[in-house]
Structure formats: structure tokens, C-alpha cells
Motif scaffolding. Sequence first.
Motif, PDB file in Angstrom:
ATOM      1  N   SER A   7      -6.940   2.554  -7.322  1.00  0.00           N
ATOM      2  CA  SER A   7      -7.098   3.352  -6.106  1.00  0.00           C
ATOM      3  C   SER A   7      -7.228   4.840  -6.407  1.00  0.00           C
ATOM      4  N   TRP A  61      -4.823  13.487  -2.796  1.00  0.00           N
ATOM      5  CA  TRP A  61      -5.948  12.656  -3.249  1.00  0.00           C
ATOM      6  C   TRP A  61      -7.240  13.472  -3.243  1.00  0.00           C
ATOM      7  N   GLY A  91      -1.239   1.538   4.585  1.00  0.00           N
ATOM      8  CA  GLY A  91      -1.948   2.487   3.733  1.00  0.00           C
ATOM      9  C   GLY A  91      -1.886   3.888   4.330  1.00  0.00           C
ATOM     10  N   THR A  92      -2.450   4.858   3.598  1.00  0.00           N
ATOM     11  CA  THR A  92      -2.457   6.223   4.111  1.00  0.00           C
ATOM     12  C   THR A  92      -3.869   6.653   4.488  1.00  0.00           C
ATOM     13  N   SER A  93      -4.876   5.914   4.009  1.00  0.00           N
ATOM     14  CA  SER A  93      -6.240   6.167   4.474  1.00  0.00           C
ATOM     15  C   SER A  93      -6.496   5.428   5.798  1.00  0.00           C
ATOM     16  N   ASP A  94      -5.454   4.825   6.360  1.00  0.00           N
ATOM     17  CA  ASP A  94      -5.603   3.999   7.562  1.00  0.00           C
ATOM     18  C   ASP A  94      -6.112   4.765   8.786  1.00  0.00           C
ATOM     19  N   GLY A 148     -10.755   5.025   0.202  1.00  0.00           N
ATOM     20  CA  GLY A 148     -10.336   4.343   1.424  1.00  0.00           C
ATOM     21  C   GLY A 148     -11.409   3.338   1.819  1.00  0.00           C
ATOM     22  N   TYR A 159       3.100   4.043  -5.138  1.00  0.00           N
ATOM     23  CA  TYR A 159       1.912   3.192  -5.203  1.00  0.00           C
ATOM     24  C   TYR A 159       0.917   3.712  -6.250  1.00  0.00           C
ATOM     25  N   LEU A 162       0.822  -1.218   0.000  1.00  0.00           N
ATOM     26  CA  LEU A 162       0.000   0.000   0.000  1.00  0.00           C
ATOM     27  C   LEU A 162       0.861   1.275   0.000  1.00  0.00           C
ATOM     28  N   SER A 163       0.166   2.419   0.041  1.00  0.00           N
ATOM     29  CA  SER A 163       0.842   3.678  -0.318  1.00  0.00           C
ATOM     30  C   SER A 163       1.925   4.145   0.659  1.00  0.00           C
TER      31      SER A 163
HETATM   32  N1  SER Z   1      -6.180   2.771   0.942  1.00  0.00           N
HETATM   33  C1  SER Z   1      -4.986   2.725   0.162  1.00  0.00           C
HETATM   34  C2  SER Z   1      -3.839   3.329   0.858  1.00  0.00           C
HETATM   35  O1  SER Z   1      -4.080   4.103   1.745  1.00  0.00           O
HETATM   36  C3  SER Z   1      -5.168   3.474  -1.106  1.00  0.00           C
HETATM   37  O2  SER Z   1      -5.622   2.614  -2.079  1.00  0.00           O
HETATM   38  O3  SER Z   1      -2.733   3.058   0.501  1.00  0.00           O
END
Ligand code: SER
Length: 338
Positions: free
Chosen positions: A123, A298, A202-205, A191, A153, A79-80
Motif C-alpha cells: 500500500s 501518504w 481504511g483511511t482513503s475511504d 486508494g 498498517y 486496514l489503516s
Molecule cells: N486504502 C488503504 C487504507 O486506507 C490503504 O492501503 O487503509
Amino acid sequence: MRKPVVLITGAGGEIGHGLVTRLSGAGSLIITLDVSPLDATLAPLVTREFTGSITDLALLDRVLAEFEVDRVFHLAALLSTRSEFTPVTAHHVNVEGTLNLLEFAQHQGESHGRPVTFIYPSSIAAFGFPDLDTKSRAGAVTEDQFAHPTTMYGCNKLYCEQLGHYYAHYYKQLSADAIARVDFRAVRFPGLISAMTLPSGGTSDYAPEMIHAAAKGEPYDCFVRPDTTIPFMAMPDGVDALLALAAAPRNRLTRTAYNLSAFNPSAAAVRDVVVAAFPDARIGYTIDAKRQGIVDSWPAAVDDSAARRDWGFNPIYDFERAFREYLIPTIRQRYHRR
Ligand code: SER
């Protein structure tokens, strides 16, 4: 005679959990490929589990020899955030791994004479704004706008959409029987928030991490500003979308990659609904400049009208319902908290 099976790469990940459960419930025979062994809830649901990497060609050859695969859900990826720490490894796994799977699908299609449906989660990271001002002015972006990713990513995802399009439409175009063997279809996920699993790398975590931490009674420091806004979707709608796209008649599809979205909350709005459900939640903010920069690149919203029109994408969960009916009750039950 070999029976047709579905191959899921990255099956042990977040999307894989939901997808394996849904497909096995529908009676599909599933084989999986993941770098880690499947957990005890998934392993009994699959016909065969391969543990290894999508970069291992010998392993893919073994799968090719043993199984007749008619659908591929290629979920495996770094992930990103993780990819920014190891960009060359990310490229190797995310791009070369996808190329390996496309070749695999091509060979499968050649051997059984029918196109293999190849479903690829791309994504919102495929988009990229140069600055926050452009993001705020852009509104809901269509698939073809602002496709200038700022992460490894995102570059990998955008390129692999193109690579899939090439396999589906132009591969071997100079050979005598230039029949497409790979029916490539992609979604650009927002996300995703699951009540069952946590993302990693990930970065939307920040949104799922906030909810799960509060439910476990643990403090959490959100790594982006309160006003940070990107699209999100509840995992059951994400899994439904993959299955709906896989089932759509080919002649209805006007694009290779489709935007999807369900709700676009700010980090503060997510925090508010989590605190309302878990009043003793301790959620603060410690901004991570690098991750903030990624999320700021994003979109705050995407235009998903093509997916709605072409294959009936229609998520069940809006923001309120996702929390009230899916996330809060399921997570509460998971961690046994009232
Ligand atoms: N949710 C993913 C991320 O944060 C993006 O596709 O890397």
C-alpha cells in the motif's frame, strides 16, 4: 490427482469481490479463506470456502492437506484506520497472518515441487512523510523513497514486503537444496474505488464513501480537508494489475514491490465530480485530525514507471473516465437512482 487451485485470503473484501469474479470467469478453480462467510454473489463461484482466520494454523494445515495450491492472493488484512485502534491485533493479523501464509506457500511448493506464486497487495501506507511541506516538495515518489510509515498498517505492509522478499530469495539458504518455493510479488496500491462495494476501516475511504453516499441520497461529511491529495485507482484496474503481475515472466521482474497509480485527485475534485453527477448530493467537511494526519503522511503521487516497464501495467481508467464510464453508471444502477 489433485487439481491446482488458487487460494484467495480475505476473499469477501473489496478486492476479493472483483478478483473472485474475474478468476472464476477465466475458469480457475478457487478456494477462499475469510473470517466471514462469502456473500451470495461470490459463494457459487468458488470450489471451496473456508471460514476462519489466517492466524489459525490448524485451519491452514487442513487447507494444505486437501488442496494443491499453485497461486496465493493474500488479501486479508486490517486496514489503516482500524489498525490504529487495535495496533497489536493489527500486527497479529497483518504480520503473523502473512508469515503463516508464506510458510503455507513454502510447504505447498515443497510438496508439489514448483514455486507457488504469492501475490501481496502492499500500500501507499508503506510511505511516510514527516510533514505536509515534505509531502508537497516530494512530487511523485519512487518505491525506495520516504519508506518511513507512520501507521501500524504501513509498518506491517512494508515489513511483509521484506519478509516476502526473504522467502523468495534467502529462505533456507543454509540448507542443502536451497530452491525458492515462494515466488513473491507485491504491488503498492493507491486508494481503490469500487462501484460494487464499500471499504471498511481504511483511511482513503473518504473518496468511495462520498460517491456511494451521494448515490444513496445520504448526506456525507468528508473527514479530510478539501486540498487533501493521494493517488487513487478504479477497482477493475486494481484487479487487472494483480492478475498481470501474477502472469508476468519471473525474469522480467526487477523489484519485489511495485508502485501503481492512475489519478491523483484532491478531495475537493472528487466532491466536484460527485456533485456534478448527483446534484442533490449533500457533502460537507468535518475533519478528523488523526485520519487527516495519516493521509497527509501518504504521497500525493507515486512514480509507477517500474510496473509499466517490467510487466506492462497500464490502467484503463483516468479520473474522468473512471467516473464517467465505471463509477457513476454502475453505482447509479446499484442504488437504482437516476
Ligand atoms: N486504502 C488503504 C487504507 O486506507 C490503504 O492501503 O487503509
